[in-house]
Design a protein around this motif. Structure first.
Motif, PDB file in Angstrom:
ATOM      1  N   GLN A   1       0.849  -1.174   0.000  1.00 57.52           N
ATOM      2  CA  GLN A   1       0.000   0.000   0.000  1.00 57.52           C
ATOM      3  C   GLN A   1       0.900   1.245   0.000  1.00 57.52           C
ATOM      4  N   PRO A   2       0.709   2.134  -0.976  1.00 58.27           N
ATOM      5  CA  PRO A   2       1.561   3.330  -1.048  1.00 58.27           C
ATOM      6  C   PRO A   2       1.261   4.302   0.086  1.00 58.27           C
ATOM      7  N   ARG A   3       2.313   4.970   0.523  1.00 55.18           N
ATOM      8  CA  ARG A   3       2.157   5.961   1.596  1.00 55.18           C
ATOM      9  C   ARG A   3       1.509   7.213   1.029  1.00 55.18           C
ATOM     10  N   PRO A   4       0.605   7.840   1.781  1.00 56.00           N
ATOM     11  CA  PRO A   4      -0.028   9.070   1.298  1.00 56.00           C
ATOM     12  C   PRO A   4       0.988  10.205   1.203  1.00 56.00           C
ATOM     13  N   THR A   5       0.725  11.129   0.301  1.00 57.82           N
ATOM     14  CA  THR A   5       1.623  12.270   0.104  1.00 57.82           C
ATOM     15  C   THR A   5       0.849  13.564   0.346  1.00 57.82           C
ATOM     16  N   GLY A   6       1.563  14.652   0.336  1.00 61.02           N
ATOM     17  CA  GLY A   6       0.951  15.961   0.504  1.00 61.02           C
ATOM     18  C   GLY A   6       0.436  16.178   1.911  1.00 61.02           C
TER      19      GLY A   6
ATOM     20  N   LEU B   1      -0.556  14.901   7.713  1.00 63.35           N
ATOM     21  CA  LEU B   1      -1.489  14.680   8.816  1.00 63.35           C
ATOM     22  C   LEU B   1      -1.472  13.234   9.313  1.00 63.35           C
ATOM     23  N   SER B   2      -1.069  12.296   8.453  1.00 60.86           N
ATOM     24  CA  SER B   2      -1.024  10.899   8.894  1.00 60.86           C
ATOM     25  C   SER B   2       0.075  10.664   9.930  1.00 60.86           C
ATOM     26  N   ASN B   3       1.013  11.614  10.076  1.00 58.61           N
ATOM     27  CA  ASN B   3       2.030  11.487  11.116  1.00 58.61           C
ATOM     28  C   ASN B   3       1.410  11.507  12.506  1.00 58.61           C
ATOM     29  N   TRP B   4       0.229  12.081  12.653  1.00 56.54           N
ATOM     30  CA  TRP B   4      -0.444  12.160  13.952  1.00 56.54           C
ATOM     31  C   TRP B   4      -1.570  11.145  14.086  1.00 56.54           C
ATOM     32  N   SER B   5      -1.631  10.189  13.181  1.00 58.44           N
ATOM     33  CA  SER B   5      -2.668   9.175  13.222  1.00 58.44           C
ATOM     34  C   SER B   5      -2.444   8.232  14.402  1.00 58.44           C
ATOM     35  N   LEU B   6      -3.444   8.128  15.272  1.00 53.37           N
ATOM     36  CA  LEU B   6      -3.351   7.243  16.430  1.00 53.37           C
ATOM     37  C   LEU B   6      -3.248   5.782  15.990  1.00 53.37           C
ATOM     38  N   LEU B   7      -3.983   5.413  14.969  1.00 53.31           N
ATOM     39  CA  LEU B   7      -3.959   4.041  14.470  1.00 53.31           C
ATOM     40  C   LEU B   7      -2.583   3.705  13.894  1.00 53.31           C
ATOM     41  N   ARG B   8      -2.039   4.579  13.060  1.00 52.35           N
ATOM     42  CA  ARG B   8      -0.726   4.336  12.443  1.00 52.35           C
ATOM     43  C   ARG B   8       0.383   4.295  13.491  1.00 52.35           C
ATOM     44  N   ASN B   9       0.378   5.237  14.404  1.00 55.94           N
ATOM     45  CA  ASN B   9       1.423   5.279  15.422  1.00 55.94           C
ATOM     46  C   ASN B   9       1.284   4.139  16.423  1.00 55.94           C
TER      47      ASN B   9
END
Length: 166
Positions: free
Chosen positions: A1-6, A11-19
């Motif tokens: 799955q490609p990482r989102p850009t822009g 904003l995905s850096n602060w995603s609780l699920l991702r972190n």
């Protein structure tokens, strides 16, 4: 799955699920070059938390006289309690490991390319490295401050708690 850009990637850096997934991920020896240091990091963190927790209680509750703390009959006379003053070394080891990992990250991301070894290029990459590290750490700090200001006063009562609720 490609990482989102822009902006979505930012904003995905602060995603609780991702972190949360990243925090709970266990990697094998092939993917984690310094897996041997994980235990040292855990013990260092435990020492830091234990030492700071005791110091908070000691400073807020206070000691009415020094005999409660000093040897031979005080808490420091107890063999197991002597771990508490040693917790300051946990902070030192945590800083040493942090510096090691930062230096390793700089070497891996910056010095591996010949064009980054010039002083001007290195200065820009170093600023970028520092800014990305700051952006990675600041959300946790902001969360802790928001929690302490907004939630913690609502959790209890007593002499150390805020009794004037909005």
């Amino acid at each position: 799955q490609p990482r989102p850009t822009g902006i979505v990637g930012f904003l995905s850096n602060w995603s609780l699920l991702r972190n949360g997934r990243s925090l709970l991920r266990v990697r094998g020896r092939q993917q984690n070059e310094f897996a041997c240091m994980d235990a040292i990091r855990v013990f260092s963190m435990a020492q830091v938390i234990l030492g700071h927790s005791f110091l908070y209680v000691a400073n807020s509750a206070g000691y009415s006289n020094l005999e409660q703390f000093s040897p031979p009959h005080g808490l420091l006379g107890n063999f197991w309690f002597q771990v508490i003053p040693g917790c300051f070394y946990g902070v030192d080891s945590f800083f040493v490991m942090s510096g090691f990992f930062c230096a390793y990250g700089l070497q891996k991301k910056v010095f591996c390319r010949a064009e980054n070894r010039r002083p001007g290029a290195f200065g820009l990459k170093y600023l970028q490295f520092g800014m990305l590290r700051w952006l990675r750490l600041i959300p946790a700090e902001m969360f802790c401050m928001l929690f302490i200001v907004n939630v913690l006063p609502l959790l209890g009562t007593g002499i150390l708690w805020n009794t004037e609720r909005p």
